[in-house]
Write a protein that holds these residues in place. Structure first.
Motif, short mmCIF file in Angstrom:
data_model
loop_
_atom_site.label_atom_id
_atom_site.label_comp_id
_atom_site.label_asym_id
_atom_site.label_seq_id
_atom_site.Cartn_x
_atom_site.Cartn_y
_atom_site.Cartn_z
N ALA A 1 18.31 13.89 5.80
CA ALA A 1 17.79 13.77 5.08
C ALA A 1 16.81 12.72 4.46
O ALA A 1 15.99 12.23 5.55
CB ALA A 1 18.91 12.13 5.33
N LEU A 2 15.98 12.76 3.36
CA LEU A 2 15.15 12.04 3.05
C LEU A 2 15.13 10.59 3.22
O LEU A 2 14.16 10.00 4.21
CB LEU A 2 14.65 11.82 1.39
N HIS A 3 16.26 10.08 3.62
CA HIS A 3 16.22 8.40 3.80
C HIS A 3 15.87 8.15 5.10
O HIS A 3 15.15 7.65 6.01
CB HIS A 3 17.91 7.79 3.91
N GLU A 4 16.61 9.68 6.31
CA GLU A 4 15.73 9.01 7.54
C GLU A 4 14.73 9.69 7.75
O GLU A 4 13.38 8.92 8.43
CB GLU A 4 16.83 10.15 8.58
N LEU A 5 13.63 10.77 7.04
CA LEU A 5 12.19 11.38 7.36
C LEU A 5 11.59 9.91 6.78
O LEU A 5 10.40 9.40 7.98
CB LEU A 5 12.29 12.01 6.07
N ALA B 1 1.29 -1.39 -0.34
CA ALA B 1 -0.08 0.12 0.48
C ALA B 1 0.91 0.98 0.08
O ALA B 1 1.86 0.54 0.10
CB ALA B 1 -0.87 -0.13 1.29
N PRO B 2 0.02 1.79 -0.49
CA PRO B 2 1.12 3.67 -0.76
C PRO B 2 1.27 3.93 0.72
O PRO B 2 0.28 4.18 1.66
CB PRO B 2 0.29 4.65 -1.52
N VAL B 3 2.38 4.92 0.95
CA VAL B 3 2.75 5.41 2.28
C VAL B 3 2.90 6.75 1.96
O VAL B 3 3.10 7.47 1.40
CB VAL B 3 3.99 5.02 2.86
N GLU B 4 1.75 7.86 2.64
CA GLU B 4 2.11 9.51 2.87
C GLU B 4 2.83 9.72 3.41
O GLU B 4 2.90 9.41 4.87
CB GLU B 4 0.69 10.32 2.86
N VAL B 5 3.79 10.17 3.56
CA VAL B 5 4.70 11.07 4.45
C VAL B 5 4.29 12.45 4.79
O VAL B 5 4.39 13.20 4.13
CB VAL B 5 6.10 10.74 3.81
N ARG C 1 12.34 6.62 6.63
CA ARG C 1 12.50 5.49 7.92
C ARG C 1 11.50 5.89 9.32
O ARG C 1 10.52 5.32 9.68
CB ARG C 1 13.44 5.61 8.04
N ALA C 2 11.89 7.30 9.41
CA ALA C 2 10.75 7.86 11.13
C ALA C 2 10.08 7.68 10.87
O ALA C 2 8.60 7.56 11.61
CB ALA C 2 11.68 9.23 11.42
N SER C 3 9.41 7.93 9.42
CA SER C 3 7.44 7.68 8.86
C SER C 3 6.96 6.38 8.72
O SER C 3 5.57 6.52 8.73
CB SER C 3 7.21 8.99 7.68
N GLY C 4 7.67 4.85 8.93
CA GLY C 4 7.41 4.01 9.13
C GLY C 4 7.36 3.72 7.11
O GLY C 4 6.85 2.28 7.30
N ALA C 5 7.84 4.90 6.29
CA ALA C 5 7.49 4.48 5.09
C ALA C 5 8.73 3.41 4.91
O ALA C 5 8.79 2.80 3.49
CB ALA C 5 7.34 5.48 4.46
N ILE C 6 9.66 2.65 5.17
CA ILE C 6 10.79 2.61 5.44
C ILE C 6 11.31 1.25 5.62
O ILE C 6 11.36 1.86 7.18
CB ILE C 6 12.11 2.84 4.78
N PRO C 7 11.42 0.14 6.12
CA PRO C 7 11.41 -0.81 7.16
C PRO C 7 12.90 -0.88 7.66
O PRO C 7 13.95 -0.31 7.50
CB PRO C 7 11.36 -1.92 6.66
N ALA C 8 12.98 -0.83 8.65
CA ALA C 8 14.30 -0.87 9.60
C ALA C 8 15.51 -1.22 9.24
O ALA C 8 16.15 -1.56 9.29
CB ALA C 8 14.36 -0.82 10.96
N GLU C 9 14.98 -2.88 8.72
CA GLU C 9 15.62 -4.01 8.64
C GLU C 9 16.37 -3.70 7.09
O GLU C 9 15.88 -3.12 6.25
CB GLU C 9 15.36 -5.11 8.63
N PRO C 10 17.03 -4.08 6.20
CA PRO C 10 17.73 -3.64 5.02
C PRO C 10 16.72 -4.52 4.19
O PRO C 10 16.61 -5.52 4.24
CB PRO C 10 18.99 -5.14 4.64
N LEU C 11 16.34 -3.79 2.85
CA LEU C 11 15.79 -3.28 1.82
C LEU C 11 16.09 -4.96 0.65
O LEU C 11 17.17 -5.29 1.12
CB LEU C 11 16.18 -2.28 0.65
N ARG C 12 15.02 -6.04 0.57
CA ARG C 12 14.85 -6.78 -0.05
C ARG C 12 13.90 -6.98 -0.89
O ARG C 12 13.03 -6.41 -0.36
CB ARG C 12 15.50 -7.65 0.53
N GLY C 13 13.85 -8.09 -1.90
CA GLY C 13 12.57 -8.47 -2.25
C GLY C 13 11.36 -6.98 -3.44
O GLY C 13 12.01 -6.13 -3.85
N PRO C 14 10.01 -7.66 -2.57
CA PRO C 14 8.96 -6.16 -3.20
C PRO C 14 9.77 -4.67 -2.73
O PRO C 14 9.33 -4.05 -3.66
CB PRO C 14 8.33 -6.38 -2.37
#
Length: 171
Positions: free
Chosen positions: A76-80, A42-46, A82-95
Motif C-alpha cells: 500500500a502506498l500509504h504504508e510505504l 520540506a519535500p520528502v523523497e521516498v 509511513r515507513a519512509s517518514g513521509a507521513i507521521p504516525a499520528e493522525p493527519l491534521r492541519g498542515p
C-alpha cells in the motif's frame, strides 16, 4: 431622578472597546480568527528501497486498465510513505492535510494523490505500488515499479515505469 440619554454615536465606540452590555455582545456575530500560517513543510523523497518494501505488508489489488483485468501484489502506498517518514504516525491534521504525493514515471508522466485521501482514517483510498501482476514480474515497458489505484473510474493515475515518489507541500 436623573434621566441619562446616550446617543448611538457613544454606544458604537463603547461596543468596539468591549464595553457594551452582555446581551449586545451575544447578538454580535461570532468571529473565528484564521490560524496563523505555518512554514511550509520540506519535500520528502521516498526511496524505492527493495529492502524496506520487502518488510512492508503485502496486499493484492485487482482492477481494469485499458480493457485488461489485472491482479497485482505489492505494498500500500500509504504504508510505504509511513515507513519512509513521509507521513507521521499520528493522525493527519492541519498542515499535513495540504501535502500531496507526486508519482513520476520515466517518460515524465505524473499523477498526484493527497495524503488525506490515502490516509486510512480519512479517504482510505487504496493505491498499491507493485512489481508483479498476474503472478509475473512486470514487463520492461511497465516496470520495474507500477502504481495502481483500483477504485477509480478511469486508470488515469495508474503510473507505469515509476521512477520517483515525492511528498510536497501544496500550500
Amino acid at each position: 431622578m436623573i434621566r441619562l440619554q446616550v446617543s448611538l454615536a457613544v454606544l458604537i465606540p463603547l461596543a468596539s472597546l468591549g464595553l457594551a452590555r452582555a446581551d449586545d455582545k451575544a447578538a454580535a456575530p461570532h468571529r473565528h480568527e484564521a490560524p496563523k500560517a505555518s512554514a511550509p513543510i520540506a519535500p520528502v523523497e521516498v526511496k524505492l528501497d527493495d529492502a524496506l518494501i520487502a518488510r512492508l505488508p503485502q496486499v493484492t489489488a485487482q482492477g481494469e486498465a485499458h480493457g485488461k483485468k489485472l491482479s497485482c501484489e505489492g505494498v500500500a502506498l500509504h504504508e510505504l510513505l509511513r515507513a519512509s517518514g513521509a507521513i507521521p504516525a499520528e493522525p493527519l491534521r492541519g498542515p499535513q492535510l495540504a501535502r500531496v504525493v507526486v508519482v513520476q514515471a520515466r517518460d515524465g508522466y505524473r499523477a498526484a494523490f493527497s495524503l488525506g485521501e490515502l490516509d486510512p482514517g480519512l479517504g482510505n483510498r487504496q493505491v498499491v505500488l507493485t512489481r508483479r501482476c498476474d503472478g509475473k514480474p512486470l514487463p520492461a515497458d511497465d516496470g520495474p515499479w507500477r502504481l495502481i489505484a483500483p477504485g477509480e473510474a478511469r486508470p488515469a493515475r495508474w503510473v507505469r515505469q515509476v521512477e520517483s515518489i515525492r511528498v510536497i507541500d501544496a500550500r
